[in-house]
Design an enzyme around this catalytic site. Structure first.
Site, PDB file in Angstrom:
ATOM      1  N   PRO A   9      32.010  40.119  44.362  1.00 45.09           N
ATOM      2  CA  PRO A   9      30.810  39.697  45.077  1.00 45.09           C
ATOM      3  C   PRO A   9      30.965  38.402  45.875  1.00 45.09           C
ATOM      4  CG  PRO A   9      30.548  39.439  42.705  1.00 45.09           C
ATOM      5  CD  PRO A   9      31.785  40.242  42.922  1.00 45.09           C
ATOM      6  N   ASN A  10      30.376  38.437  47.044  1.00 49.27           N
ATOM      7  CA  ASN A  10      30.275  37.283  47.962  1.00 49.27           C
ATOM      8  C   ASN A  10      31.581  36.939  48.675  1.00 49.27           C
ATOM      9  OD1 ASN A  10      27.453  36.724  47.374  1.00 49.27           O
ATOM     10  ND2 ASN A  10      28.177  36.088  45.365  1.00 49.27           N
ATOM     11  N   ARG A  17      30.583  30.984  53.260  1.00 49.46           N
ATOM     12  CA  ARG A  17      30.134  30.432  51.981  1.00 49.46           C
ATOM     13  C   ARG A  17      30.944  29.186  51.608  1.00 49.46           C
ATOM     14  NH1 ARG A  17      32.684  33.740  46.852  1.00 49.46           N
ATOM     15  NH2 ARG A  17      31.163  32.453  45.766  1.00 49.46           N
ATOM     16  N   TYR A  22      35.970  27.177  49.594  1.00 52.27           N
ATOM     17  CA  TYR A  22      36.664  28.438  49.828  1.00 52.27           C
ATOM     18  C   TYR A  22      37.412  28.491  51.161  1.00 52.27           C
ATOM     19  CZ  TYR A  22      33.860  29.903  45.836  1.00 52.27           C
ATOM     20  OH  TYR A  22      33.287  29.991  44.588  1.00 52.27           O
ATOM     21  N   ASN A  73      40.403  39.856  42.755  1.00 59.18           N
ATOM     22  CA  ASN A  73      39.585  38.651  42.651  1.00 59.18           C
ATOM     23  C   ASN A  73      38.178  39.132  42.293  1.00 59.18           C
ATOM     24  OD1 ASN A  73      38.048  36.391  42.865  1.00 59.18           O
ATOM     25  ND2 ASN A  73      38.870  35.727  44.846  1.00 59.18           N
ATOM     26  N   ALA A  76      32.541  36.098  40.847  1.00 59.70           N
ATOM     27  CA  ALA A  76      31.723  35.637  39.711  1.00 59.70           C
ATOM     28  C   ALA A  76      31.845  36.553  38.495  1.00 59.70           C
ATOM     29  CB  ALA A  76      30.266  35.518  40.140  1.00 59.70           C
ATOM     30  N   HIS A  79      33.905  35.752  35.223  1.00 56.59           N
ATOM     31  CA  HIS A  79      33.430  34.951  34.095  1.00 56.59           C
ATOM     32  C   HIS A  79      32.384  35.663  33.248  1.00 56.59           C
ATOM     33  CE1 HIS A  79      35.422  32.167  36.744  1.00 56.59           C
ATOM     34  NE2 HIS A  79      34.485  32.291  37.653  1.00 56.59           N
ATOM     35  N   ASP A  86      37.600  45.778  30.522  1.00 54.88           N
ATOM     36  CA  ASP A  86      37.884  47.049  29.843  1.00 54.88           C
ATOM     37  C   ASP A  86      38.484  48.078  30.801  1.00 54.88           C
ATOM     38  OD1 ASP A  86      37.013  46.086  27.424  1.00 54.88           O
ATOM     39  OD2 ASP A  86      35.076  47.102  27.459  1.00 54.88           O
ATOM     40  N   GLU A  97      45.482  38.422  38.998  1.00 54.45           N
ATOM     41  CA  GLU A  97      44.172  37.830  39.273  1.00 54.45           C
ATOM     42  C   GLU A  97      44.348  36.732  40.326  1.00 54.45           C
ATOM     43  OE1 GLU A  97      42.969  35.481  35.917  1.00 54.45           O
ATOM     44  OE2 GLU A  97      40.868  35.401  36.539  1.00 54.45           O
ATOM     45  N   HIS A  99      42.229  33.712  42.641  1.00 50.82           N
ATOM     46  CA  HIS A  99      41.025  32.960  42.990  1.00 50.82           C
ATOM     47  C   HIS A  99      41.353  32.059  44.168  1.00 50.82           C
ATOM     48  CE1 HIS A  99      38.886  34.469  39.592  1.00 50.82           C
ATOM     49  NE2 HIS A  99      39.935  34.189  38.841  1.00 50.82           N
ATOM     50  N   SER A 101      39.570  29.440  45.197  1.00 51.96           N
ATOM     51  CA  SER A 101      39.381  28.042  44.784  1.00 51.96           C
ATOM     52  C   SER A 101      40.156  27.782  43.492  1.00 51.96           C
ATOM     53  CB  SER A 101      37.890  27.759  44.572  1.00 51.96           C
ATOM     54  OG  SER A 101      37.401  28.503  43.462  1.00 51.96           O
ATOM     55  N   ARG A 106      36.853  23.394  38.216  1.00 50.20           N
ATOM     56  CA  ARG A 106      35.424  23.557  38.522  1.00 50.20           C
ATOM     57  C   ARG A 106      34.568  23.576  37.243  1.00 50.20           C
ATOM     58  NH1 ARG A 106      34.602  28.050  42.908  1.00 50.20           N
ATOM     59  NH2 ARG A 106      32.517  27.102  42.831  1.00 50.20           N
ATOM     60  N   ARG A 110      33.069  28.435  34.553  1.00 51.23           N
ATOM     61  CA  ARG A 110      34.142  29.187  35.243  1.00 51.23           C
ATOM     62  C   ARG A 110      35.468  29.146  34.473  1.00 51.23           C
ATOM     63  NH1 ARG A 110      31.786  30.085  40.443  1.00 51.23           N
ATOM     64  NH2 ARG A 110      30.347  28.392  40.888  1.00 51.23           N
TER      65      ARG A 110
HETATM   66  C1  DQA Z   1      36.250  32.767  42.986  1.00 47.89           C
HETATM   67  C2  DQA Z   1      35.852  31.766  41.890  1.00 47.89           C
HETATM   68  C3  DQA Z   1      34.638  32.260  41.142  1.00 47.89           C
HETATM   69  O1  DQA Z   1      34.296  31.329  40.119  1.00 47.89           O
HETATM   70  C4  DQA Z   1      33.456  32.409  42.070  1.00 47.89           C
HETATM   71  O2  DQA Z   1      32.345  32.919  41.383  1.00 47.89           O
HETATM   72  C5  DQA Z   1      33.786  33.230  43.270  1.00 47.89           C
HETATM   73  C6  DQA Z   1      35.093  33.089  43.904  1.00 47.89           C
HETATM   74  C7  DQA Z   1      37.399  32.242  43.865  1.00 47.89           C
HETATM   75  O3  DQA Z   1      37.988  33.055  44.567  1.00 47.89           O
HETATM   76  O4  DQA Z   1      37.668  31.043  43.868  1.00 47.89           O
HETATM   77  O5  DQA Z   1      32.929  33.941  43.798  1.00 47.89           O
HETATM   78  O6  DQA Z   1      36.709  33.948  42.364  1.00 47.89           O
END
Ligand code: DQA
Length: 144
Positions: A9-10, A17, A22, A73, A76, A79, A86, A97, A99, A101, A106, A110
């Site tokens: 998401p996002n 954002r 980011y 990735n 959110a 977390h 699963d 994985e 990320h 950021s 942080r 997180r």
């Molecule tokens: C994120 C870090 C997450 O904590 C956050 O909720 C994101 C982006 C990152 O790519 O840094 O949406 O996964």
């Protein structure tokens, strides 16, 4: 080698954002970087982005039998989502994985990564270059 790259998401709003966290690169730039890296490495790639937890679970399940590895990735959902953890454990494909950021620096909420518990590696805080690093690392891990 076939790879599935999943963004949660996002991440479709990258560039817009919180650019101080980011960066300036948008999702289209991320997609170009992933496609260029995979073309260079001889990898067949599918990109998937969703703001919905169940859709991400479906994409992970669909990777079984059709992909050799996953770069994810979960944003959110990293977390919060035991369902994504699963699903990764169920398909048992090597997953990295990513990320954008540096989550370790942080907020306390997180500091738990459920998805990370099913991943062979985590790359955090390298911006969108983290996806390139993850793809190259996964290729080496798979011995291809
Ligand atoms: C994120 C870090 C997450 O904590 C956050 O909720 C994101 C982006 C990152 O790519 O840094 O949406 O996964």
């Amino acid at each position: 080698m076939k790879l599935l790259v999943i963004n949660g998401p996002n991440l479709n709003l990258l560039g817009l954002r919180e650019p101080e966290l980011y960066g300036q690169a948008d999702y289209a730039a991320l997609e170009r970087l992933v496609r260029a890296t995979c073309a260079q490495e001889g990898i067949e790639v599918t990109l998937f982005q969703s703001n919905h937890e169940g859709a991400i679970v479906d994409a992970i399940q669909a990777a079984y039998g059709s992909a050799d590895g996953i770069v994810i990735n979960p944003a959110a959902y990293t977390h919060t989502s035991i369902a994504i953890l699963d699903a990764l454990k169920a398909v048992a494909l090597p997953a990295v994985e990513v990320h954008v950021s540096d989550v370790a620096r942080r907020e306390a909420f997180r500091q738990v990564s459920y998805a990370g518990m099913a991943c062979v590696k985590t790359i955090s805080g390298a911006g969108i270059d983290g996806y390139r690093q993850a793809i190259v690392w996964l290729k080496g891990y798979l011995g291809e």
